[in-house]
Design a protein around this motif. Structure first.
Motif, PDB file in Angstrom:
ATOM      1  N   ASP A  39       0.832  -1.208   0.000  1.00 59.82           N
ATOM      2  CA  ASP A  39       0.000   0.000   0.000  1.00 59.82           C
ATOM      3  C   ASP A  39       0.865   1.257   0.000  1.00 59.82           C
ATOM      4  N   LEU A  40       1.904   1.272   0.844  1.00 59.81           N
ATOM      5  CA  LEU A  40       2.782   2.440   0.924  1.00 59.81           C
ATOM      6  C   LEU A  40       3.566   2.627  -0.370  1.00 59.81           C
ATOM      7  N   GLN A  97       2.616   1.764  -3.321  1.00 59.08           N
ATOM      8  CA  GLN A  97       1.681   2.276  -4.324  1.00 59.08           C
ATOM      9  C   GLN A  97       1.433   3.772  -4.121  1.00 59.08           C
ATOM     10  N   VAL A  98       1.259   4.171  -2.865  1.00 61.69           N
ATOM     11  CA  VAL A  98       0.990   5.577  -2.559  1.00 61.69           C
ATOM     12  C   VAL A  98       2.183   6.458  -2.935  1.00 61.69           C
ATOM     13  N   ARG A 110       2.761   6.551  -6.731  1.00 65.18           N
ATOM     14  CA  ARG A 110       1.783   7.392  -7.422  1.00 65.18           C
ATOM     15  C   ARG A 110       2.195   8.865  -7.357  1.00 65.18           C
ATOM     16  N   GLN A 111       2.722   9.283  -6.212  1.00 67.32           N
ATOM     17  CA  GLN A 111       3.152  10.678  -6.074  1.00 67.32           C
ATOM     18  C   GLN A 111       4.349  10.972  -6.978  1.00 67.32           C
ATOM     19  N   ALA A 132       3.707  13.636  -1.033  1.00 63.50           N
ATOM     20  CA  ALA A 132       3.980  12.275  -0.565  1.00 63.50           C
ATOM     21  C   ALA A 132       3.656  12.134   0.917  1.00 63.50           C
ATOM     22  N   ALA A 162      -0.099  11.990   1.468  1.00 65.92           N
ATOM     23  CA  ALA A 162      -0.634  10.709   1.026  1.00 65.92           C
ATOM     24  C   ALA A 162      -0.345   9.604   2.043  1.00 65.92           C
ATOM     25  N   VAL A 163       0.859   9.589   2.597  1.00 68.59           N
ATOM     26  CA  VAL A 163       1.223   8.576   3.591  1.00 68.59           C
ATOM     27  C   VAL A 163       0.428   8.777   4.877  1.00 68.59           C
ATOM     28  N   ASP A 175      -2.472  10.189   5.192  1.00 69.38           N
ATOM     29  CA  ASP A 175      -3.869   9.816   4.919  1.00 69.38           C
ATOM     30  C   ASP A 175      -4.056   8.297   4.964  1.00 69.38           C
ATOM     31  N   LEU A 176      -3.089   7.562   4.400  1.00 72.15           N
ATOM     32  CA  LEU A 176      -3.184   6.102   4.391  1.00 72.15           C
ATOM     33  C   LEU A 176      -3.195   5.555   5.811  1.00 72.15           C
TER      34      LEU A 176
END
Length: 215
Positions: free
Chosen positions: A70-71, A73-74, A77-78, A94, A97-98, A100-101
């Protein structure tokens, strides 16, 4: 993993067990989670669980692999979306996004984060560090005209691990007097500032660039 799932039914069983592990950790905590709890939540016998996993640690490894994926991918993506952005903008995106995850999966991922120094967790941190390093190398190649790192591996090692420590410390137990946005602002300044300082051309390189620009 003891038995590799080859058929659809076996893969469904493994997925159900990993999902049950995630839900149990989020509910009971990492220390109080047992294989009996996981099997009961998944609706299977403990014997069925042991057909695929050696025990609790193997289940945790599978969960950590999901967190790592998951990390990755996050973060990926950034980097992909902001490859042409400046370092502060990329860093801030970045980090948001991290954060938020982790907060979306608060019960599970933060429970794992609290034990980040555990050997099993550190394997995933090491893998994420390698991914971050390779992603940033591509970024440097894209911006090679203005970024000159004398010690890129050391710079990324220190920067990544410092950010991980601060981020996990905050996410694990957020101080009531600190806002998330303020922590991200400070982390952005720390990470981007370090990368920009380390990547700044030397005095000689600056002079050459100025002379070329003036020509």
């Amino acid at each position: 993993m003891r038995k590799k799932p080859r058929q659809a039914r076996s893969r469904q069983m493994v997925d159900a067990l990993v999902q049950a592990t995630m839900e149990t950790i989020a509910e009971r905590g990492l220390q109080d989670t047992t294989t009996n709890h996981v099997a009961a939540r998944a609706g299977v016998s403990v014997g069925s669980l042991y057909q695929y996993f050696d025990g609790k640690n193997a289940l945790i490894d599978a969960v950590m692999e999901r967190l790592q994926a998951d990390l990755t991918q996050v973060i990926g993506r950034q980097f992909a979306g902001l490859l042409d952005a400046d370092i502060p903008k990329l860093t801030r995106a970045a980090l948001y996004a991290v954060f938020d995850l982790f907060e979306t999966n608060r019960g599970l991922y933060l429970e794992l984060a609290r034990g980040w120094y555990h050997a099993r967790t550190m394997r995933s941190v090491d893998a994420l560090e390698r991914f971050f390093t390779e992603s940033f190398r591509l970024y440097v190649l894209r911006h090679h005209q203005r970024l000159r790192f004398a010690q890129l591996p050391a710079t990324l090692y220190v920067t990544f691990n410092a950010a991980v420590f601060v981020g996990i410390r905050y996410l694990s137990d957020p101080p009531v007097h600190l806002r998330r946005e303020d922590v991200i602002d400070q982390l952005t300044d720390m990470v981007a500032g370090q990368l920009l300082r380390a990547g700044a051309p030397t005095g000689r390189a600056r002079r050459l660039r100025r002379s070329k620009a003036a020509a």
